[in-house]
Design an enzyme around this catalytic site. Sequence first.
Site, short mmCIF file in Angstrom:
data_model
loop_
_atom_site.label_atom_id
_atom_site.label_comp_id
_atom_site.label_asym_id
_atom_site.label_seq_id
_atom_site.Cartn_x
_atom_site.Cartn_y
_atom_site.Cartn_z
N SER A 11 -1.45 -2.25 -2.45
CA SER A 11 -0.30 -1.80 -3.23
C SER A 11 0.89 -2.75 -3.08
CB SER A 11 0.10 -0.40 -2.79
OG SER A 11 0.50 -0.44 -1.44
N GLU B 202 -2.21 -9.80 -3.68
CA GLU B 202 -2.74 -9.30 -4.95
C GLU B 202 -2.43 -7.81 -5.01
OE1 GLU B 202 -4.03 -11.13 -7.23
OE2 GLU B 202 -4.35 -13.00 -6.13
N CYS C 126 -7.21 -2.34 -10.22
CA CYS C 126 -5.83 -2.82 -10.26
C CYS C 126 -5.43 -3.28 -11.66
CB CYS C 126 -5.64 -3.95 -9.27
SG CYS C 126 -6.82 -5.28 -9.52
P1 NAD Z 1 -2.69 0.04 0.31
O1 NAD Z 1 -1.64 -0.98 0.16
O2 NAD Z 1 -2.31 1.37 0.77
O3 NAD Z 1 -3.83 -0.46 1.33
C1 NAD Z 1 -4.52 -1.67 1.15
C2 NAD Z 1 -5.02 -2.15 2.52
O4 NAD Z 1 -3.88 -2.41 3.33
C3 NAD Z 1 -5.85 -1.11 3.29
O5 NAD Z 1 -6.84 -1.77 4.04
C4 NAD Z 1 -4.82 -0.49 4.22
O6 NAD Z 1 -5.39 0.05 5.39
C5 NAD Z 1 -3.95 -1.69 4.54
N1 NAD Z 1 -2.59 -1.36 4.96
C6 NAD Z 1 -1.83 -0.29 4.63
N2 NAD Z 1 -0.62 -0.38 5.24
C7 NAD Z 1 -0.63 -1.52 5.97
C8 NAD Z 1 0.31 -2.17 6.82
N3 NAD Z 1 1.52 -1.65 7.03
N4 NAD Z 1 -0.05 -3.33 7.42
C9 NAD Z 1 -1.25 -3.88 7.17
N5 NAD Z 1 -2.19 -3.32 6.39
C10 NAD Z 1 -1.88 -2.16 5.78
O7 NAD Z 1 -3.45 0.11 -1.09
P2 NAD Z 1 -4.64 1.07 -1.48
O8 NAD Z 1 -4.08 2.37 -1.91
O9 NAD Z 1 -5.67 1.05 -0.43
O10 NAD Z 1 -5.25 0.28 -2.71
C11 NAD Z 1 -4.87 0.51 -4.00
C12 NAD Z 1 -3.84 -0.51 -4.42
O11 NAD Z 1 -4.41 -1.81 -4.39
C13 NAD Z 1 -3.38 -0.31 -5.84
O12 NAD Z 1 -2.00 -0.51 -5.90
C14 NAD Z 1 -4.10 -1.41 -6.59
O13 NAD Z 1 -3.48 -1.79 -7.80
C15 NAD Z 1 -4.12 -2.50 -5.58
N6 NAD Z 1 -5.15 -3.49 -5.87
C16 NAD Z 1 -4.76 -4.72 -6.32
C17 NAD Z 1 -5.73 -5.66 -6.65
C18 NAD Z 1 -5.33 -7.01 -7.19
O14 NAD Z 1 -6.17 -7.89 -7.21
N7 NAD Z 1 -4.11 -7.21 -7.62
C19 NAD Z 1 -7.08 -5.36 -6.49
C20 NAD Z 1 -7.44 -4.11 -6.01
C21 NAD Z 1 -6.45 -3.17 -5.69
#
Ligand code: NAD
Length: 527
Positions: free
Chosen positions: A243, A264, A298
Amino acid sequence: MTLTPQRPALTRPASVTPELLQRLVARVASDHSRTPWPLTEVYTGEVLVELPQSTPTDIERAFAEARAAQRAWAATPVKQRLEVFKRAHALLLDNAHRTADLIQVESGKNRRMAIEETCDPPMVMSHYLKRAERLLAPTKRGGPVPFVSSSTEIRVPKGVVGIIAPWNFPFATGLSDAIPALMAGNAVVVKPDNKTALSPLFGISLLEQAGLPKGLFQVVCGEGPDVGPTLIDHADYVMFTGSSATGRVIGERAGRNLIGCCLELGGKNPMIVLDDVEVDEWVQGALFGVFGNTGQICMHIERIYLPESRYDELKAAFVKATEALRIGAAYDFGPDLGSLVSPDHMARVQAHVEDAVAKGATIVTGGKARPDLGPAFFEPTILEGVTTEMECGVVETFGPVVALHRYRTVDEAVALANDTEYGLNASVWGKDLDRAEAVGRRIEAGNVNVNDSLATAFASKGTPSGGVKTSGVGARHGDQGLLKYTDVQNLAVLKKQVMGARPGQDYDAYVKQMLSGLRMMRRLGIR
Ligand code: NAD
């Protein structure tokens, strides 16, 4: 909405045995001092396996092992490194169905999406197998003084790359970004999401079966805020997918450590439908763009702008096709839509819809949770009357929910599409390709698909793919998708010391000579 057979008929894939699950989780770096994470089968909510969690000491150990393995790997000729990926390509395809079984149990997505996901790492491998040798070869450049000086651009691996991956495409994001990093001579420490660690663990075991040295590709597990800081503090580069909110946290820490990162992030992706669109093709494309992976892509579409002149016709066709979608829990190719990833995420999607309705939006179809199908199912939902006062009007919903809007002029549609902080993906539909392309160029997004929703851009592995605005920093794919994992050494050689005034030479004369030399080089096109 047609329903497929429900929970009682569900049989877990035969390949997902307790032995396999135990073997996979055994490779997580963990001293087992922390309470394990109960990793569940999404369709049923049943615990599949206890996932070990990594302490800061475990993460440090994983980096130390990765660093030790990386030295030998970086010293291995590129050609030899690539041989591993040629074998891995075949192995990943041979194991596509077993991989899809794991992706499905841990993410709840439908079979079609799970199989499509298994194709991403082989596609990335195939692309970089063609490009990597050329990209990593030293490139001789001219030096400042012709004939007596030279400069060579040498690509040096960063060292150990930390990858943080989300749950929506766990196998693809866990493996695909690691492939160019490894090809470039790096080691990798990946942190998958706890919910979806099985498929990346399986993929790494296949890479090792193909000959990837043991220790080079490490896995650490835990909640993001627990694992993230230690991981970033030990990495030489961070590749993050997730995110935009978490992206800021990762970017800040990487910046403080003065290491590079690629982020990303999320999107609120628009689709502009032009008035010369061919309706049947558009409907099929839009269904996938909106509801593919149950809206958890995403790059998926959350806002559709339809021309006033054809609004009713296009809306009717899209609603009819949406209502015919089959939603359900099954490990075969039956359902068009699977589950959301978790009851928590389902609650977030539901809250977005409820907030919109409370503020005046209308549900055209769908709009309800489906506990009868499983703990995290939500109907494909179409809304009208969504405004920027509503959560789902501005923030990514990341579920099977889309808002229809009407526009009068193309300028208005472009302005509405760009009225967002995000800039990940956009889609434009129209029969006149030149016109559609021209509209696409006006949209502020890192990816624009003409007559497709998202897959054409994402599957074009030769072109960098990333987000602008709050959707990201940097890109994957293309040359930069591999070169970002390298540092440049500028190795400059001067054969004879000719720069500067010669002993006894008058400095004015030297300057005159130097300036006329620069003029001549410019004329000859040397500099
Ligand atoms: P998220 O940001 O909550 O988590 C993503 C990853 O980061 C997970 O492994 C999580 O455990 C880790 N994380 C969370 N907080 C963290 C921190 N403080 N420090 C380090 N790591 C941390 O996102 P999500 O809900 O798991 O995934 C969905 C999001 O990902 C959506 O916003 C989607 O659009 C995005 N996404 C983007 C792409 C792209 O290529 N642009 C691709 C897939 C998903």
